[in-house]
Write an enzyme that holds these catalytic residues in place. Structure first.
Site, PDB file in Angstrom:
ATOM      1  CD  GLU A  86      -3.105  -1.065   1.996  1.00 47.25           C
ATOM      2  OE1 GLU A  86      -3.723   0.003   1.882  1.00 47.25           O
ATOM      3  OE2 GLU A  86      -3.487  -2.016   2.702  1.00 47.25           O
TER       4      GLU A  86
HETATM    5  C1  FAD Z   1      -5.928  -9.853   7.583  1.00 48.52           C
HETATM    6  C2  FAD Z   1      -4.814  -8.848   7.470  1.00 48.52           C
HETATM    7  C3  FAD Z   1      -4.737  -8.045   6.354  1.00 48.52           C
HETATM    8  C4  FAD Z   1      -3.706  -7.116   6.225  1.00 48.52           C
HETATM    9  N1  FAD Z   1      -3.586  -6.413   5.057  1.00 48.52           N
HETATM   10  C5  FAD Z   1      -2.505  -5.649   4.854  1.00 48.52           C
HETATM   11  C6  FAD Z   1      -2.210  -5.148   3.561  1.00 48.52           C
HETATM   12  O1  FAD Z   1      -2.915  -5.448   2.597  1.00 48.52           O
HETATM   13  N2  FAD Z   1      -1.133  -4.337   3.409  1.00 48.52           N
HETATM   14  C7  FAD Z   1      -0.310  -4.033   4.458  1.00 48.52           C
HETATM   15  O2  FAD Z   1       0.659  -3.303   4.267  1.00 48.52           O
HETATM   16  N3  FAD Z   1      -0.528  -4.549   5.691  1.00 48.52           N
HETATM   17  C8  FAD Z   1      -1.593  -5.360   5.897  1.00 48.52           C
HETATM   18  N4  FAD Z   1      -1.776  -5.958   7.115  1.00 48.52           N
HETATM   19  C9  FAD Z   1      -0.889  -5.582   8.240  1.00 48.52           C
HETATM   20  C10 FAD Z   1       0.454  -6.296   8.214  1.00 48.52           C
HETATM   21  O3  FAD Z   1       0.278  -7.649   7.931  1.00 48.52           O
HETATM   22  C11 FAD Z   1       1.096  -6.137   9.581  1.00 48.52           C
HETATM   23  O4  FAD Z   1       1.195  -4.757   9.888  1.00 48.52           O
HETATM   24  C12 FAD Z   1       2.505  -6.726   9.712  1.00 48.52           C
HETATM   25  O5  FAD Z   1       2.632  -7.947   9.032  1.00 48.52           O
HETATM   26  C13 FAD Z   1       2.804  -6.895  11.188  1.00 48.52           C
HETATM   27  O6  FAD Z   1       4.108  -7.376  11.411  1.00 48.52           O
HETATM   28  P1  FAD Z   1       4.681  -7.426  12.903  1.00 48.52           P
HETATM   29  O7  FAD Z   1       6.044  -7.953  12.844  1.00 48.52           O
HETATM   30  O8  FAD Z   1       4.458  -6.123  13.550  1.00 48.52           O
HETATM   31  O9  FAD Z   1       3.711  -8.439  13.683  1.00 48.52           O
HETATM   32  P2  FAD Z   1       3.451 -10.019  13.461  1.00 48.52           P
HETATM   33  O10 FAD Z   1       3.412 -10.340  12.026  1.00 48.52           O
HETATM   34  O11 FAD Z   1       2.239 -10.316  14.280  1.00 48.52           O
HETATM   35  O12 FAD Z   1       4.730 -10.705  14.107  1.00 48.52           O
HETATM   36  C14 FAD Z   1       4.804 -11.044  15.478  1.00 48.52           C
HETATM   37  C15 FAD Z   1       5.219 -12.500  15.611  1.00 48.52           C
HETATM   38  O13 FAD Z   1       5.239 -12.829  16.994  1.00 48.52           O
HETATM   39  C16 FAD Z   1       4.761 -14.146  17.158  1.00 48.52           C
HETATM   40  N5  FAD Z   1       4.319 -14.295  18.548  1.00 48.52           N
HETATM   41  C17 FAD Z   1       3.179 -13.862  19.124  1.00 48.52           C
HETATM   42  N6  FAD Z   1       3.144 -14.167  20.426  1.00 48.52           N
HETATM   43  C18 FAD Z   1       4.307 -14.816  20.701  1.00 48.52           C
HETATM   44  C19 FAD Z   1       4.867 -15.383  21.887  1.00 48.52           C
HETATM   45  N7  FAD Z   1       4.230 -15.336  23.060  1.00 48.52           N
HETATM   46  N8  FAD Z   1       6.076 -15.992  21.810  1.00 48.52           N
HETATM   47  C20 FAD Z   1       6.743 -16.049  20.632  1.00 48.52           C
HETATM   48  N9  FAD Z   1       6.262 -15.512  19.483  1.00 48.52           N
HETATM   49  C21 FAD Z   1       5.059 -14.894  19.521  1.00 48.52           C
HETATM   50  C22 FAD Z   1       3.671 -14.268  16.130  1.00 48.52           C
HETATM   51  O14 FAD Z   1       3.418 -15.624  15.819  1.00 48.52           O
HETATM   52  C23 FAD Z   1       4.263 -13.487  14.963  1.00 48.52           C
HETATM   53  O15 FAD Z   1       4.979 -14.333  14.092  1.00 48.52           O
HETATM   54  C24 FAD Z   1      -2.771  -6.937   7.255  1.00 48.52           C
HETATM   55  C25 FAD Z   1      -2.840  -7.765   8.382  1.00 48.52           C
HETATM   56  C26 FAD Z   1      -3.824  -8.725   8.477  1.00 48.52           C
HETATM   57  C27 FAD Z   1      -3.806  -9.662   9.640  1.00 48.52           C
END
Ligand code: FAD
Ligand code: NAG
Ligand code: NAG
Length: 495
Positions: A86
Site C-alpha cells: 500500500e
Molecule cells: C488480515 C490482514 C490483512 C492485512 N492487510 C494488509 C495489507 O494489505 N497491506 C499491508 O501493508 N498490511 C496489511 N496488514 C498488516 C500487516 O500484515 C502487519 O502490519 C505486519 O505484518 C505486522 O508485522 P509485525 O512484525 O508487527 O507483527 P506479526 O506479524 O504479528 O509478528 C509477530 C510475531 O510474533 C509471534 N508471537 C506472538 N506471540 C508470541 C509469543 N508469546 N512468543 C513467541 N512468538 C510470539 C507471532 O506468531 C508473529 O509471528 C494486514 C494484516 C492482516 C492480519
C-alpha cells in the site's frame, strides 16, 4: 613451503579464526527477539548489520512471517493476512515495493477502484444507476477533502482531535447509519475497509490525510504469487540467517514453536521463559508481538510493566479485518475491466459488503473474496464456517437474483482475533491519542525493547510500518548497547 611451514600457517589460521569467533561472541550483547514476523526479522537484520549477531529469535508458530501468511485454498495460494503493498507511485519509495516488484518479482496487480460506481448491488439484487452512485462518491470525497483541511489545523497534542464521524457531521454529511444503503456501503468502503474500524472510533487527525498514501503514493498493488507475500520476510531473514537452497531458514538462532510466556528483567539482564519450560538468558529482549498480544495475558512481565506503559498499550485499538475466500464450481459474476471490486449495499452496515473477483490473479479458480471487519469479524469467528457459508450464499443469491448461483464448494475463514498469537489483525488510531502516547508505546522499559507495526512512527497497520519499526527499534537498542545512550526521550504531550 615446507610441510612444517604449511602446518604452522594452518595453526595460525585456526587460532586467528578462534580468536575472532570468541571476540565476536564477547563483543556484542546477546539479544532475544520475540516473534519472527516482519518487524522482528527486520530488527534482527539491523542488529546484525551493527555487529550484534548473538541473537535468538523465539517464534510461537512453526513459520516465519506472522501476519504475512499464505494458505493453500483449493489449489491456489491465497493470503490470510497482508495482501497489498500500500502506497506506491508517490514521491517517496515504499521500502517494500522494490523487494516485491524487483528483487523477488512477486506477481502483483494494481488495484483499480475507478469504476466502483457501476458495481454497487442493491440489497434485493441488481446494480444501482452509475450516475447516482457517482454523485454519492463525489460528495463523500468532497467531505473528506474538507476533513483534510480541518485536520491540518488541529493542535499537535491531539487535544482537538475528533472522530471521522464528527468531521462528517460538521460537513453536514451523515452516511454512517442509519442512512441509505448506498451511503453506508460507500462509507464502509472508504474507512472501515482500510482501518477495519468505523469512523465513529477512528482519529481524524492521524488518518486524514494518511501518511502512507501521502508519502508513498495512492496506488495499492495486490500480491498474488504462489510463493506468498511472506517471501519478503524470508528474503530479509536470509540476508543474515542461514538459509537452505529453497529459502527455508535453517539457522539455529531461529527457534520455532517457542511460545514466550514470561519475561523477567532487571538492571543486569533479561530472562525469557517459554511454554515448554525452557529458559533463555540475554542482555536485552526485543518484543515484536502484536498489540493484541500485549493487551492479552499471554506474556507475563516480571516485574509488571509500569503503569505508563500499560496505559499506552491500552490507548490503542487492535482492529479485526477478515478476508473470507469462497470457491464455486463455476462463475456467475461479471468480469472484465473495472469489475474486480464490487459492493453489496445491505441495510445492515458492513454486512458482507466488499467483494473482489480474481479474473486476473487466479483465472480459473472461481474464487471470490469478501471482507468483513470489527464486530462482524468477531461474530463470524465465533460461528461455524457452514453458518458463514449459508449467510454468504443468501447474500450472493440476492445480489445475483437472475443468475444460477451454485453452492460454494469451499470456504476459508481466517480467525486472527481468536488466535492467541495475534488477537486481531492490525492497530487502528483512536481519537485524541498522539505522538506522546505513541512514543510511550515504543519506549523501552529497562532492558525490554518493543517493536512491531503498532510502534511504527507514521505507518502503523502496514507491512512497511512493521519493516521500518524493526529498524527504528533496533537503532534504539544499538544506541544503548554500543554508545551507552540508554535514556529514551519521550516528548511531552504539549511540548
Ligand atoms: C488480515 C490482514 C490483512 C492485512 N492487510 C494488509 C495489507 O494489505 N497491506 C499491508 O501493508 N498490511 C496489511 N496488514 C498488516 C500487516 O500484515 C502487519 O502490519 C505486519 O505484518 C505486522 O508485522 P509485525 O512484525 O508487527 O507483527 P506479526 O506479524 O504479528 O509478528 C509477530 C510475531 O510474533 C509471534 N508471537 C506472538 N506471540 C508470541 C509469543 N508469546 N512468543 C513467541 N512468538 C510470539 C507471532 O506468531 C508473529 O509471528 C494486514 C494484516 C492482516 C492480519
Ligand atoms: C514493476 O516491475 C515491472 C517489471 O520490471 C516494471 O515494468 C514496472 O514498471 C514496475 N512497476 C512499478 C509500479 O514500479
Ligand atoms: C458443514 O456442512 C457439510 C455439508 O453441508 C457437512 O458435511 C459438514 O459436516 C458440516 N461441517 C460442520 C462443522 O458442521
Amino acid at each position: 613451503m615446507t610441510p612444517t611451514g604449511a602446518t604452522a600457517a594452518l595453526v595460525l589460521a585456526v587460532l586467528t579464526l578462534a580468536h575472532h569467533a570468541s571476540l565476536a561472541a564477547a563483543a556484542g550483547p546477546r539479544v532475544i527477539i520475540v516473534g519472527a514476523g516482519m518487524s522482528g526479522i527486520s530488527a534482527g537484520k539491523r542488529l546484525s548489520e551493527a555487529g550484534i549477531t548473538d541473537l535468538v529469535i523465539l517464534e510461537a508458530t512453526d513459520h516465519v512471517g506472522g501476519r504475512m501468511h499464505k494458505r493453500d485454498f483449493g489449489g491456489i495460494s491465497v493470503e490470510m493476512g497482508a495482501n497489498w503493498v500500500e502506497g506506491v507511485n508517490g514521491g517517496k519509495m515504499n521500502p517494500i515495493w522494490p523487494i516485491v516488484n524487483s528483487t523477488l518479482k512477486l506477481t502483483n496487480f494494481r488495484s483499480d477502484f475507478d469504476d466502483l460506481a457501476s458495481n454497487v448491488y442493491r440489497e434485493k439484487g441488481g446494480v444501482y444507476k452509475k450516475a447516482y452512485v457517482q454523485k454519492r462518491i463525489d460528495l463523500s470525497d468532497k467531505v473528506q477533502e474538507g476533513g483534510e483541511e480541518h485536520s491540518a489545523k488541529l493542535h499537535l497534542s491531539g487535544q482537538d482531535d475528533m472522530s471521522i464521524l464528527a468531521m462528517q457531521r460538521l460537513n453536514d454529511h451523515l452516511p454512517n447509519g442509519p442512512s441509505t444503503a448506498v451511503d453506508m456501503i460507500l462509507d464502509y468502503f472508504k474507512y472501515d475497509y482500510e482501518f477495519a474500524e468505523p469512523p465513529r472510533v477512528t482519529s481524524l487527525q492521524n488518518t486524514i490525510p494518511l501518511a502512507t498514501f501521502n508519502d508513498f503514493g495512492d496506488d495499492v498493488y495486490f500480491v498474488a504469487d504462489q510463493r506468498g507475500y511472506e517471501a519478503v520476510v524470508y528474503h530479509l531473514a536470509g540476508q543474515y540467517l542461514k538459509a537452505d537452497k529453497s529459502g527455508g531458514i535453517i539457522d539455529p538462532r531461529l527457534q520455532l514453536n517457542k511460545v514466550v510466556r514470561e519475561i523477567s528483567y532487571s538492571g543486569s539482564g533479561v530472562r525469557v521463559e517459554t511454554e515448554d519450560n525452557k529458559v533463555y538468558k540475554a542482555d536485552y529482549v526485543m518484543v515484536s508481538t502484536s498489540l493484541g498480544v500485549l493487551q492479552s495475558d499471554l506474556i507475563k512481565f516480571e516485574p509488571q510493566l509500569p503503569t505508563w506503559k500499560v496505559l499506552s498499550i491500552y490507548q490503542f485499538d487492535m482492529a479485526v479485518y477478515t478476508k473470507i475466500f469462497v470457491k464455486f464450481p463455476k462463475k456467475f459474476w461479471p468480469e472484465g475491466k473495472g469489475r474486480e471490486f464490487f459492493l453489496y449495499a445491505s441495510s445492515r452496515r458492513g454486512y458482507y459488503g466488499v467483494w473482489q473477483e480474481f479474473e486476473a490473479q487466479y483465472p480459473d479458480a472461481n474464487v471470490l473474496l469478501v471482507t468483513v471487519t470489527d464486530e462482524e469479524s468477531r461474530r463470524i469467528e465465533q460461528q461455524s464456517d457452514n453458518q458463514t457459508k449459508v449467510e454468504i450464499m443468501e447474500v450472493l443469491r440476492s445480489m445475483f437474483r437472475d443468475e444460477d448461483v451454485p453452492d460454494a464448494t469451499d470456504i476459508l475463514v481466517p480467525r486472527w482475533w481468536s488466535d492467541r498469537f495475534y488477537r486481531g489483525t492490525f492497530s487502528n488510531w483512536p481519537i485524541g491519542v498522539n505522538r506522546y502516547e505513541y512514543d510511550q508505546l515504543r519506549a523501552p522499559v529497562g532492558r525490554v525493547y518493543f517493536t512491531g507495526e503498532h510502534t511504527s512512527e507514521h505507518y502503523n497497520g502496514y507491512v512497511h510500518g512493521a519493516y521500518l519499526s524493526g529498524i527504528d527499534s533496533a537503532d534504539i537498542l544499538i544506541n544503548c548497547a554500543q554508545k551507552s545512550m540508554c535514556k529514551y526521550h519521550v516528548q511531552g504531550k504539549y511540548d
